[in-house]
Design an enzyme around this catalytic site. Sequence first.
Site, PDB file in Angstrom:
ATOM      1  N   LYS A 341       0.854  -1.197   0.000  1.00  0.00           N
ATOM      2  CA  LYS A 341       0.000   0.000   0.000  1.00  0.00           C
ATOM      3  C   LYS A 341       0.884   1.240   0.000  1.00  0.00           C
ATOM      4  CE  LYS A 341      -3.377   2.473   2.866  1.00  0.00           C
ATOM      5  NZ  LYS A 341      -4.129   2.480   4.138  1.00  0.00           N
ATOM      6  N   LYS A 353     -10.302  12.455   8.644  1.00  0.00           N
ATOM      7  CA  LYS A 353      -9.924  11.949   9.963  1.00  0.00           C
ATOM      8  C   LYS A 353     -10.032  13.089  10.976  1.00  0.00           C
ATOM      9  CE  LYS A 353      -6.627   8.630   8.027  1.00  0.00           C
ATOM     10  NZ  LYS A 353      -7.237   7.368   8.451  1.00  0.00           N
ATOM     11  N   ARG A 430      -7.645  -0.069   0.501  1.00  0.00           N
ATOM     12  CA  ARG A 430      -8.126  -1.286  -0.168  1.00  0.00           C
ATOM     13  C   ARG A 430      -8.538  -1.002  -1.604  1.00  0.00           C
ATOM     14  NH1 ARG A 430     -12.686  -2.035   4.300  1.00  0.00           N
ATOM     15  NH2 ARG A 430     -10.923  -1.160   5.435  1.00  0.00           N
TER      16      ARG A 430
END
Length: 572
Positions: A341, A353, A430
């Site tokens: 990643k 966030k 992902r």
Amino acid sequence: MRRFTINTIHPPTPKWRPSLFLLPQSLRLLCFSQHSSLRRISISSPTELMTRAFTGVTLGLTQPANVETHKISFTPKDVDVTEWKGDILAVGVAEKDLVRDGKLRFENVILNKIDSKLGGLLAEASAEEDFSGKTGQSTVLRVTGLGAKRVSLIGLGSSTAPFKGLGEAVVAAAKSSQASSVAVVLASSDGLSAESKLSSAYAIASGLMLGFFEDNRYKSESKKLALRSVDIIGLGTGPELEKKLKYAGYVSSGIIFGRELVNSPANVLTPGGLAEEASKVASSYSDVFTATILNAEQCKELKMGSYLGVAAASANPPHFIHLRYKPPTGPVNVKLALVGKGLTFDSGGYNIKTGPGCSIELMKFDMGGSAAVLGAAKALGQIKPLGVEVHFIVAACENMISGTGMRPGDVVTASNGKTIEVNNTDAEGRLTLADALVYACNQGVEKIVDLATLTGACVVALGPSIAGVFTPSDDLAKEVLEASEASGEKLWRLPLEESYWETMKSGVADMVNTGGRQGGAIIAALFLKQFVDEKVQWMHIDMAGPVWNDKKRSGTGFGIATLVEWVLKNAS
């Protein structure tokens, strides 16, 4: 619309490589590149050129300093420890080594020999300081009567085998006394097998090299390091041991490289910067490596909509990195892929966030998986194993916020045709890995290991020191877990519970990108599984916990040693 094609050629001098763009209407921009390359860039307009040029300039005028690599020489020796001359004689002591006879003398041969030369000072000092040989204990004495100026006792606990902690403790003693020469000996080494002596020497050397590493590239002043030579006594001599020490150096250099990548701030290590570092690895070991760096347009041609959706909001363009290792001679018996990643910064996107514990200030480490992959590439480029082909793949980008960015509720299409409803833009890793895994399968590999700082759920489950492992293949699990035992890195296999996939169903697409809070790490692994060919053995490693050391405020280089061990096991 006018389109200009510009060739930029960098001179071979590595330290100063200006590229002068000559444009119509005398528009000139002077850009600096740290690494040499030859590129063809398609520009739609002078405005686009200015955008590309200035997004490549580091924000805050920060550039890493050229810190000289500190080199330590390791020499295996078979000499009398009391006669060795140097600054510190470091003795690794297990709890059982401190047993004494009726006259309070050490029964251990090495300790008794040293203490006899010191007139009992070692026994006296260890008793006064309550040194019992437990892990983490150490004491340093300034002495006369030996060739060494100081003697350091370092606790090994109840284990007879040393570990990297011994090397790190030796480094601490060397730094505090500004020692330039050190010898390391185990109090109980006679009973070790030949293989155990090799692994002990490897652990000591690795601990010393990694313990000595200080990342001073972004500090205005750096400390002068004194240690230059380490003698390893009592573990044998000869070509096998020298080879093992050299191997420790290769792996440690890869780990240090990985740490530097993770430590680099996001305003310096952009996706383009990460691609440059990967290209640098390939050029350094060009006899075994080739590099392919794909731009956004090329990724679009490969239909990488999932990856490009994440990258869409950033002014720094994405770079898809593919390094291929081929052995210098002989046939290829197995093809592997390591996928990391590569989010050089993760704001969370529109699901930004926020709040305590979100760790947005640390999101430079969200490319820790790519650091592991590229660190392993650097080590393997030096080791040059035979019989194995390895593909190192990173979909590098930033997850930012802008008017062009991916929104919650958007549907993206991955390169295998599967559609994804994005119900949370902060589950972006992902999405990038999805296209990277499809790409890896298309290289014809037989086994894939991906590494990612993927979920906070895995940190909750396993804490800060252990990475979670997910795979449907028991054979691959056995291989990688054995490699982790050899490397000393901690992995724990978690289940791929297929029934949890029910939470990932979408009303408008093939799947959503996040499920419920429960079992978050498992659900993330199940998501990745949708993008791996069933014929390929695959493992996902969630390393969100061990990627970072809070106490040292530094990247750990986690995963690199295990990956190298795994590749070598496949090579053999």
